[in-house]
Design a protein around this motif. Structure first.
Motif, PDB file in Angstrom:
ATOM      1  N   ILE A 121       0.867  -1.176   0.000  1.00 37.01           N
ATOM      2  CA  ILE A 121       0.000   0.000   0.000  1.00 37.01           C
ATOM      3  C   ILE A 121       0.901   1.223   0.000  1.00 37.01           C
ATOM      4  CG2 ILE A 121      -1.779   1.279   1.220  1.00 37.01           C
ATOM      5  CD1 ILE A 121      -2.737  -1.410   2.368  1.00 37.01           C
ATOM      6  N   ILE A 122       0.776   2.026  -1.051  1.00 37.44           N
ATOM      7  CA  ILE A 122       1.605   3.226  -1.187  1.00 37.44           C
ATOM      8  C   ILE A 122       0.678   4.416  -1.376  1.00 37.44           C
ATOM      9  CG2 ILE A 122       3.417   4.370  -2.511  1.00 37.44           C
ATOM     10  CD1 ILE A 122       4.245   1.518  -3.475  1.00 37.44           C
ATOM     11  N   ASP A 123       0.720   5.331  -0.444  1.00 37.12           N
ATOM     12  CA  ASP A 123      -0.108   6.532  -0.510  1.00 37.12           C
ATOM     13  C   ASP A 123       0.756   7.695  -0.982  1.00 37.12           C
ATOM     14  OD1 ASP A 123      -2.355   8.140  -0.238  1.00 37.12           O
ATOM     15  OD2 ASP A 123      -2.032   8.494   1.897  1.00 37.12           O
ATOM     16  N   ASN A 124       0.171   8.571  -1.792  1.00 38.45           N
ATOM     17  CA  ASN A 124       0.876   9.753  -2.311  1.00 38.45           C
ATOM     18  C   ASN A 124       2.124   9.373  -3.110  1.00 38.45           C
ATOM     19  OD1 ASN A 124      -0.940  11.674  -1.290  1.00 38.45           O
ATOM     20  ND2 ASN A 124       0.036  11.526   0.720  1.00 38.45           N
ATOM     21  N   PHE A 125       1.965   8.441  -4.014  1.00 37.64           N
ATOM     22  CA  PHE A 125       3.068   7.981  -4.868  1.00 37.64           C
ATOM     23  C   PHE A 125       3.748   9.161  -5.559  1.00 37.64           C
ATOM     24  CE2 PHE A 125       4.729   6.164  -8.831  1.00 37.64           C
ATOM     25  CZ  PHE A 125       5.397   5.039  -8.374  1.00 37.64           C
ATOM     26  N   ASP A 126       2.964  10.171  -5.925  1.00 36.86           N
ATOM     27  CA  ASP A 126       3.497  11.325  -6.637  1.00 36.86           C
ATOM     28  C   ASP A 126       4.421  12.184  -5.782  1.00 36.86           C
ATOM     29  OD1 ASP A 126       0.810  11.545  -5.527  1.00 36.86           O
ATOM     30  OD2 ASP A 126       0.982  13.656  -5.975  1.00 36.86           O
ATOM     31  N   SER A 127       4.406  11.995  -4.469  1.00 35.02           N
ATOM     32  CA  SER A 127       5.256  12.815  -3.615  1.00 35.02           C
ATOM     33  C   SER A 127       6.621  12.176  -3.365  1.00 35.02           C
ATOM     34  CB  SER A 127       4.565  13.096  -2.278  1.00 35.02           C
ATOM     35  OG  SER A 127       4.399  11.882  -1.563  1.00 35.02           O
ATOM     36  N   LEU A 128       6.855  10.998  -3.934  1.00 34.92           N
ATOM     37  CA  LEU A 128       8.146  10.329  -3.775  1.00 34.92           C
ATOM     38  C   LEU A 128       9.240  11.091  -4.511  1.00 34.92           C
ATOM     39  CD1 LEU A 128       6.995   6.653  -4.420  1.00 34.92           C
ATOM     40  CD2 LEU A 128       7.530   7.697  -2.212  1.00 34.92           C
ATOM     41  N   ASP A 129      10.458  10.980  -4.033  1.00 35.45           N
ATOM     42  CA  ASP A 129      11.582  11.646  -4.692  1.00 35.45           C
ATOM     43  C   ASP A 129      11.843  11.088  -6.086  1.00 35.45           C
ATOM     44  OD1 ASP A 129      12.076  13.382  -2.593  1.00 35.45           O
ATOM     45  OD2 ASP A 129      13.524  12.042  -1.637  1.00 35.45           O
ATOM     46  N   ASP A 130      11.673   9.771  -6.248  1.00 33.33           N
ATOM     47  CA  ASP A 130      11.947   9.148  -7.537  1.00 33.33           C
ATOM     48  C   ASP A 130      10.881   8.096  -7.863  1.00 33.33           C
ATOM     49  OD1 ASP A 130      13.016   8.223  -9.884  1.00 33.33           O
ATOM     50  OD2 ASP A 130      14.985   7.716  -9.044  1.00 33.33           O
ATOM     51  N   PRO A 131       9.674   8.544  -8.267  1.00 34.68           N
ATOM     52  CA  PRO A 131       8.621   7.566  -8.575  1.00 34.68           C
ATOM     53  C   PRO A 131       8.996   6.631  -9.722  1.00 34.68           C
ATOM     54  CG  PRO A 131       7.830   9.824  -8.932  1.00 34.68           C
ATOM     55  CD  PRO A 131       9.222   9.912  -8.409  1.00 34.68           C
ATOM     56  N   ALA A 132       9.832   7.084 -10.662  1.00 29.60           N
ATOM     57  CA  ALA A 132      10.221   6.223 -11.788  1.00 29.60           C
ATOM     58  C   ALA A 132      11.022   5.018 -11.298  1.00 29.60           C
ATOM     59  CB  ALA A 132      11.031   7.025 -12.804  1.00 29.60           C
ATOM     60  N   LEU A 133      11.896   5.231 -10.325  1.00 27.05           N
ATOM     61  CA  LEU A 133      12.685   4.132  -9.783  1.00 27.05           C
ATOM     62  C   LEU A 133      11.781   3.111  -9.086  1.00 27.05           C
ATOM     63  CD1 LEU A 133      15.453   2.855  -9.159  1.00 27.05           C
ATOM     64  CD2 LEU A 133      15.519   4.267  -7.091  1.00 27.05           C
ATOM     65  N   LEU A 134      10.842   3.601  -8.291  1.00 29.17           N
ATOM     66  CA  LEU A 134       9.923   2.684  -7.618  1.00 29.17           C
ATOM     67  C   LEU A 134       9.037   1.966  -8.634  1.00 29.17           C
ATOM     68  CD1 LEU A 134       8.924   1.420  -5.041  1.00 29.17           C
ATOM     69  CD2 LEU A 134       7.370   3.348  -4.761  1.00 29.17           C
ATOM     70  N   SER A 135       8.634   2.661  -9.701  1.00 26.30           N
ATOM     71  CA  SER A 135       7.829   2.026 -10.751  1.00 26.30           C
ATOM     72  C   SER A 135       8.558   0.826 -11.335  1.00 26.30           C
ATOM     73  CB  SER A 135       7.503   3.017 -11.867  1.00 26.30           C
ATOM     74  OG  SER A 135       6.626   4.003 -11.426  1.00 26.30           O
ATOM     75  N   LYS A 136       9.844   0.982 -11.568  1.00 28.84           N
ATOM     76  CA  LYS A 136      10.655  -0.108 -12.124  1.00 28.84           C
ATOM     77  C   LYS A 136      10.613  -1.325 -11.190  1.00 28.84           C
ATOM     78  CE  LYS A 136      15.436  -1.153 -13.346  1.00 28.84           C
ATOM     79  NZ  LYS A 136      16.799  -0.623 -13.400  1.00 28.84           N
ATOM     80  N   HIS A 137      10.810  -1.097  -9.911  1.00 31.62           N
ATOM     81  CA  HIS A 137      10.797  -2.198  -8.944  1.00 31.62           C
ATOM     82  C   HIS A 137       9.391  -2.796  -8.782  1.00 31.62           C
ATOM     83  CE1 HIS A 137      14.975  -1.865  -7.854  1.00 31.62           C
ATOM     84  NE2 HIS A 137      14.832  -0.566  -7.687  1.00 31.62           N
ATOM     85  N   LEU A 138       8.388  -1.935  -8.792  1.00 30.79           N
ATOM     86  CA  LEU A 138       7.018  -2.445  -8.683  1.00 30.79           C
ATOM     87  C   LEU A 138       6.646  -3.294  -9.888  1.00 30.79           C
ATOM     88  CD1 LEU A 138       5.066   0.573  -7.173  1.00 30.79           C
ATOM     89  CD2 LEU A 138       5.353  -1.691  -6.154  1.00 30.79           C
ATOM     90  N   ASN A 139       7.038  -2.847 -11.080  1.00 32.36           N
ATOM     91  CA  ASN A 139       6.754  -3.639 -12.280  1.00 32.36           C
ATOM     92  C   ASN A 139       7.370  -5.027 -12.169  1.00 32.36           C
ATOM     93  OD1 ASN A 139       5.090  -1.992 -13.858  1.00 32.36           O
ATOM     94  ND2 ASN A 139       6.831  -0.770 -14.518  1.00 32.36           N
ATOM     95  N   ALA A 140       8.602  -5.103 -11.654  1.00 29.49           N
ATOM     96  CA  ALA A 140       9.262  -6.394 -11.494  1.00 29.49           C
ATOM     97  C   ALA A 140       8.547  -7.250 -10.449  1.00 29.49           C
ATOM     98  CB  ALA A 140      10.725  -6.189 -11.100  1.00 29.49           C
ATOM     99  N   THR A 141       8.156  -6.622  -9.351  1.00 29.57           N
ATOM    100  CA  THR A 141       7.492  -7.355  -8.266  1.00 29.57           C
ATOM    101  C   THR A 141       6.107  -7.832  -8.680  1.00 29.57           C
ATOM    102  OG1 THR A 141       8.681  -6.063  -6.612  1.00 29.57           O
ATOM    103  CG2 THR A 141       6.693  -7.190  -5.874  1.00 29.57           C
ATOM    104  N   LEU A 142       5.358  -6.974  -9.351  1.00 26.11           N
ATOM    105  CA  LEU A 142       3.975  -7.298  -9.693  1.00 26.11           C
ATOM    106  C   LEU A 142       3.858  -8.201 -10.919  1.00 26.11           C
ATOM    107  CD1 LEU A 142       2.363  -3.795  -9.062  1.00 26.11           C
ATOM    108  CD2 LEU A 142       2.423  -5.765  -7.515  1.00 26.11           C
ATOM    109  N   SER A 143       4.908  -8.285 -11.714  1.00 26.62           N
ATOM    110  CA  SER A 143       4.827  -9.080 -12.948  1.00 26.62           C
ATOM    111  C   SER A 143       4.634 -10.572 -12.671  1.00 26.62           C
ATOM    112  CB  SER A 143       6.071  -8.867 -13.808  1.00 26.62           C
ATOM    113  OG  SER A 143       7.213  -9.382 -13.137  1.00 26.62           O
ATOM    114  N   ALA A 144       5.050 -11.042 -11.507  1.00 24.98           N
ATOM    115  CA  ALA A 144       4.888 -12.458 -11.169  1.00 24.98           C
ATOM    116  C   ALA A 144       3.432 -12.816 -10.904  1.00 24.98           C
ATOM    117  CB  ALA A 144       5.738 -12.800  -9.939  1.00 24.98           C
TER     118      ALA A 144
END
Length: 167
Positions: free
Chosen positions: A6-29
């Motif tokens: 659960i991630i709230d205020n994703f847009d307020s992260l310093d580097d949402p693109a970096l987290l997107s990369k990791h989330l894509n890898a985690t969620l792809s399974a």
């Protein structure tokens, strides 16, 4: 193992693109799930999006009362509450930001600022929107801002130098 992120205020992260990369890898399974709140569409491949609009009047009223209580803001009249709800348009962020200001400054001053567009909420929304744009989109917006109202498709192509790209 399975997990629910659960991630709230994703847009307020310093580097949402970096987290997107990791989330894509985690969620792809397909084992884990995520619930993410964000003011822009994150670059996630394995997600379903729901757009939330302004709250209905009753929900906006309830949210205002809850947040106002948290900030120890007590309106003198019911009309004052309705004025805030009309000016914020039922948008949760606007309601919360307005309540925070009402805790420290006079109601009338805050309402006038919103009416006149001097409220820093607009700056916050603009800056977050701008930050979410690609460099190409920023360039295009900057270039077309100088063209004026008589913008034709041909002039637009020339102004933003699309060259042979599809337009």
């Amino acid at each position: 193992s399975r997990m629910l992120l659960i991630i709230d205020n994703f847009d307020s992260l310093d580097d949402p693109a970096l987290l997107s990369k990791h989330l894509n890898a985690t969620l792809s399974a397909g084992v884990s799930k995520a619930i993410i709140t964000c003011r822009f569409q994150p670059d996630l491949r394995h997600c379903q999006t729901w757009r939330l609009n302004a709250l209905a009047q009753a929900a906006a009223y309830e949210l205002f009362r809850q947040i106002a209580s948290d900030f120890e803001v007590e309106p003198r009249t019911e009309e004052m509450v309705q004025q805030v709800l009309r000016r914020t348009g039922g948008h949760p962020l606007a309601i919360a930001a307005t309540c925070a200001k009402l805790a420290n400054r006079p109601w009338e001053e805050i309402l006038v600022e919103i009416d006149e567009g001097r409220d820093d909420l607009y700056t916050f929304i603009y800056n977050n929107t701008w930050a979410g744009l690609s460099d190409e989109a920023k360039t295009i917006l900057a270039r077309i801002s100088v063209v004026g109202e008589s913008l034709t498709r041909r002039a637009l192509k020339h102004t933003i130098d699309l060259g042979s790209r599809q337009f």
